[in-house]
Design a protein around this motif. Structure first.
Motif, PDB file in Angstrom:
ATOM      1  N   GLY A   1       0.830  -1.202   0.000  1.00  0.00           N
ATOM      2  CA  GLY A   1       0.000   0.000   0.000  1.00  0.00           C
ATOM      3  C   GLY A   1       0.860   1.247   0.000  1.00  0.00           C
ATOM      4  N   ALA A   2       0.184   2.401   0.092  1.00  0.00           N
ATOM      5  CA  ALA A   2       0.867   3.677  -0.040  1.00  0.00           C
ATOM      6  C   ALA A   2       1.243   4.300   1.298  1.00  0.00           C
ATOM      7  N   SER A   3       0.771   3.745   2.421  1.00  0.00           N
ATOM      8  CA  SER A   3       1.121   4.330   3.713  1.00  0.00           C
ATOM      9  C   SER A   3       1.067   3.278   4.804  1.00  0.00           C
ATOM     10  N   ALA A   4       1.767   3.584   5.894  1.00  0.00           N
ATOM     11  CA  ALA A   4       1.805   2.672   7.029  1.00  0.00           C
ATOM     12  C   ALA A   4       2.083   3.471   8.291  1.00  0.00           C
ATOM     13  N   ILE A   5       1.659   2.929   9.417  1.00  0.00           N
ATOM     14  CA  ILE A   5       1.989   3.509  10.704  1.00  0.00           C
ATOM     15  C   ILE A   5       3.084   2.643  11.305  1.00  0.00           C
ATOM     16  N   LEU A   6       4.235   3.253  11.515  1.00  0.00           N
ATOM     17  CA  LEU A   6       5.375   2.550  12.083  1.00  0.00           C
ATOM     18  C   LEU A   6       5.320   2.699  13.594  1.00  0.00           C
ATOM     19  N   LEU A   7       5.253   1.590  14.305  1.00  0.00           N
ATOM     20  CA  LEU A   7       5.221   1.606  15.760  1.00  0.00           C
ATOM     21  C   LEU A   7       6.627   1.370  16.292  1.00  0.00           C
ATOM     22  N   ARG A   8       7.095   2.265  17.137  1.00  0.00           N
ATOM     23  CA  ARG A   8       8.393   2.095  17.788  1.00  0.00           C
ATOM     24  C   ARG A   8       8.134   1.674  19.226  1.00  0.00           C
ATOM     25  N   THR A   9       8.685   0.531  19.631  1.00  0.00           N
ATOM     26  CA  THR A   9       8.555   0.031  21.000  1.00  0.00           C
ATOM     27  C   THR A   9       9.957  -0.171  21.571  1.00  0.00           C
ATOM     28  N   HIS A  10      10.024  -0.759  22.767  1.00  0.00           N
ATOM     29  CA  HIS A  10      11.348  -0.976  23.382  1.00  0.00           C
ATOM     30  C   HIS A  10      12.178  -1.994  22.591  1.00  0.00           C
ATOM     31  N   GLY A  11      11.544  -2.822  21.757  1.00  0.00           N
ATOM     32  CA  GLY A  11      12.273  -3.827  20.990  1.00  0.00           C
ATOM     33  C   GLY A  11      12.593  -3.425  19.561  1.00  0.00           C
TER      34      GLY A  11
ATOM     35  N   SER B   1       4.350   6.272  17.522  1.00  0.00           N
ATOM     36  CA  SER B   1       3.880   5.971  16.171  1.00  0.00           C
ATOM     37  C   SER B   1       4.293   7.072  15.202  1.00  0.00           C
ATOM     38  N   PHE B   2       4.634   6.629  13.995  1.00  0.00           N
ATOM     39  CA  PHE B   2       5.072   7.517  12.917  1.00  0.00           C
ATOM     40  C   PHE B   2       4.301   7.150  11.657  1.00  0.00           C
ATOM     41  N   LEU B   3       3.814   8.163  10.938  1.00  0.00           N
ATOM     42  CA  LEU B   3       3.104   7.943   9.675  1.00  0.00           C
ATOM     43  C   LEU B   3       4.116   8.014   8.533  1.00  0.00           C
ATOM     44  N   VAL B   4       4.223   6.929   7.764  1.00  0.00           N
ATOM     45  CA  VAL B   4       5.142   6.856   6.633  1.00  0.00           C
ATOM     46  C   VAL B   4       4.303   6.695   5.373  1.00  0.00           C
ATOM     47  N   THR B   5       4.473   7.598   4.408  1.00  0.00           N
ATOM     48  CA  THR B   5       3.702   7.526   3.164  1.00  0.00           C
ATOM     49  C   THR B   5       4.644   7.478   1.966  1.00  0.00           C
ATOM     50  N   ALA B   6       4.175   6.815   0.930  1.00  0.00           N
ATOM     51  CA  ALA B   6       4.926   6.723  -0.331  1.00  0.00           C
ATOM     52  C   ALA B   6       4.018   7.198  -1.452  1.00  0.00           C
ATOM     53  N   GLU B   7       4.598   7.931  -2.392  1.00  0.00           N
ATOM     54  CA  GLU B   7       3.830   8.465  -3.520  1.00  0.00           C
ATOM     55  C   GLU B   7       4.698   8.376  -4.768  1.00  0.00           C
ATOM     56  N   ALA B   8       4.127   7.876  -5.863  1.00  0.00           N
ATOM     57  CA  ALA B   8       4.871   7.815  -7.125  1.00  0.00           C
ATOM     58  C   ALA B   8       5.097   9.237  -7.615  1.00  0.00           C
ATOM     59  N   THR B   9       6.329   9.525  -8.063  1.00  0.00           N
ATOM     60  CA  THR B   9       6.662  10.894  -8.448  1.00  0.00           C
ATOM     61  C   THR B   9       6.048  11.303  -9.781  1.00  0.00           C
ATOM     62  N   SER B  10       5.862  10.359 -10.709  1.00  0.00           N
ATOM     63  CA  SER B  10       5.224  10.670 -11.989  1.00  0.00           C
ATOM     64  C   SER B  10       4.750   9.378 -12.633  1.00  0.00           C
TER      65      SER B  10
ATOM     66  N   GLU C   1       5.686   8.089 -15.506  1.00  0.00           N
ATOM     67  CA  GLU C   1       6.744   7.330 -16.164  1.00  0.00           C
ATOM     68  C   GLU C   1       7.882   6.941 -15.220  1.00  0.00           C
ATOM     69  N   ASN C   2       7.883   7.447 -14.000  1.00  0.00           N
ATOM     70  CA  ASN C   2       8.984   7.187 -13.084  1.00  0.00           C
ATOM     71  C   ASN C   2       8.561   6.182 -12.027  1.00  0.00           C
ATOM     72  N   THR C   3       9.369   5.171 -11.779  1.00  0.00           N
ATOM     73  CA  THR C   3       9.037   4.158 -10.778  1.00  0.00           C
ATOM     74  C   THR C   3       9.642   4.494  -9.419  1.00  0.00           C
ATOM     75  N   ASP C   4      10.160   5.694  -9.261  1.00  0.00           N
ATOM     76  CA  ASP C   4      10.724   6.120  -7.994  1.00  0.00           C
ATOM     77  C   ASP C   4       9.612   6.709  -7.129  1.00  0.00           C
ATOM     78  N   PHE C   5       9.680   6.477  -5.827  1.00  0.00           N
ATOM     79  CA  PHE C   5       8.665   6.976  -4.905  1.00  0.00           C
ATOM     80  C   PHE C   5       9.208   8.172  -4.133  1.00  0.00           C
ATOM     81  N   ARG C   6       8.300   9.060  -3.725  1.00  0.00           N
ATOM     82  CA  ARG C   6       8.632  10.171  -2.845  1.00  0.00           C
ATOM     83  C   ARG C   6       8.058   9.797  -1.473  1.00  0.00           C
ATOM     84  N   PHE C   7       8.912   9.776  -0.456  1.00  0.00           N
ATOM     85  CA  PHE C   7       8.500   9.355   0.877  1.00  0.00           C
ATOM     86  C   PHE C   7       8.343  10.555   1.806  1.00  0.00           C
ATOM     87  N   THR C   8       7.415  10.421   2.769  1.00  0.00           N
ATOM     88  CA  THR C   8       7.298  11.383   3.858  1.00  0.00           C
ATOM     89  C   THR C   8       7.169  10.602   5.160  1.00  0.00           C
ATOM     90  N   VAL C   9       7.741  11.158   6.224  1.00  0.00           N
ATOM     91  CA  VAL C   9       7.658  10.563   7.556  1.00  0.00           C
ATOM     92  C   VAL C   9       7.213  11.659   8.508  1.00  0.00           C
TER      93      VAL C   9
END
Length: 192
Positions: free
Chosen positions: A34-44, A143-152, A154-162
């Motif tokens: 998918g295009a986004s996820a919630i990253l959970l940071r714990t003690h482990g 918790s951190f919100l991490v999203t990915a978005e295709a830049t265009s 024709e381009n298979t590279d993603f633009r990420f935000t955290v």
């Protein structure tokens, strides 16, 4: 004002419920569909986590080609020819100078005559480093919100935000840049 704040809080919670939750306890590499996820940071959670986003993107694909004759003026395709020209340097002094020029010629090339946009599944990886953050207790999590978005298209590279969602302290999320200019798919979470 309270009404607007409540609406924003509800919409943020509903968005958070729709996200895939990722908790990398021991593994440093996690696959996200998918295009986004919630990253959970714990003690482990390790200090460095890699998330590989796999999602469908649109790509232009050539469905039909045909050979066409095109007129080109190119040294690579047609070669060069040497021409000698007379140049006047002073009143009574002339000099012959040789120069190379690109030739013109007809070249047969394959040209796309019908394009279509198709869905294909592509993946890209982001690296998140938690630098000098406080150790969390067993019951604490961040918790951190991490999203990915295709830049265009024709381009298979993603633009990420955290972005930080819920944290024990206030953190800054920094995107690592190559030579201070080129943004990379690496982020660092540090204390403010």
């Amino acid at each position: 004002m309270k009404y607007i704040f409540k609406c924003m809080l509800i919409s943020t919670s509903l968005t958070a419920l729709a996200q895939e939750q990722v908790n990398p306890r021991t593994a440093q590499k996690v696959l996200v569909s998918g295009a986004s996820a919630i990253l959970l940071r714990t003690h482990g959670t390790p200090d460095m986590v890699r998330l590989t986003f796999k999602m469908p993107i649109k790509q232009r694909v050539c469905k039909a080609t045909e050979l066409r004759s095109l007129m080109k003026a190119s040294a690579a395709d047609c070669g060069t020819e040497t021409r000698t020209v007379r140049v006047q340097r002073a009143r009574n002094v002339t000099e012959e100078v040789s120069r190379e020029y690109a030739k013109s010629c007809m070249v047969r090339e394959s040209v796309c005559v019908f394009e279509a946009i198709e869905l294909s599944e592509e993946s890209d990886t982001i690296r998140i480093t938690f630098r000098d953050l406080p150790q969390l207790r067993d019951s604490e999590s961040e918790s951190f919100l991490v999203t990915a978005e295709a830049t265009s298209v024709e381009n298979t590279d993603f633009r990420f935000t955290v972005k930080t969602l819920e944290t024990v302290e206030t953190y800054k999320v920094l995107q690592v840049r190559l030579l201070g200019l080129l943004a990379m798919d690496r982020f660092e979470v540090v204390r403010e």
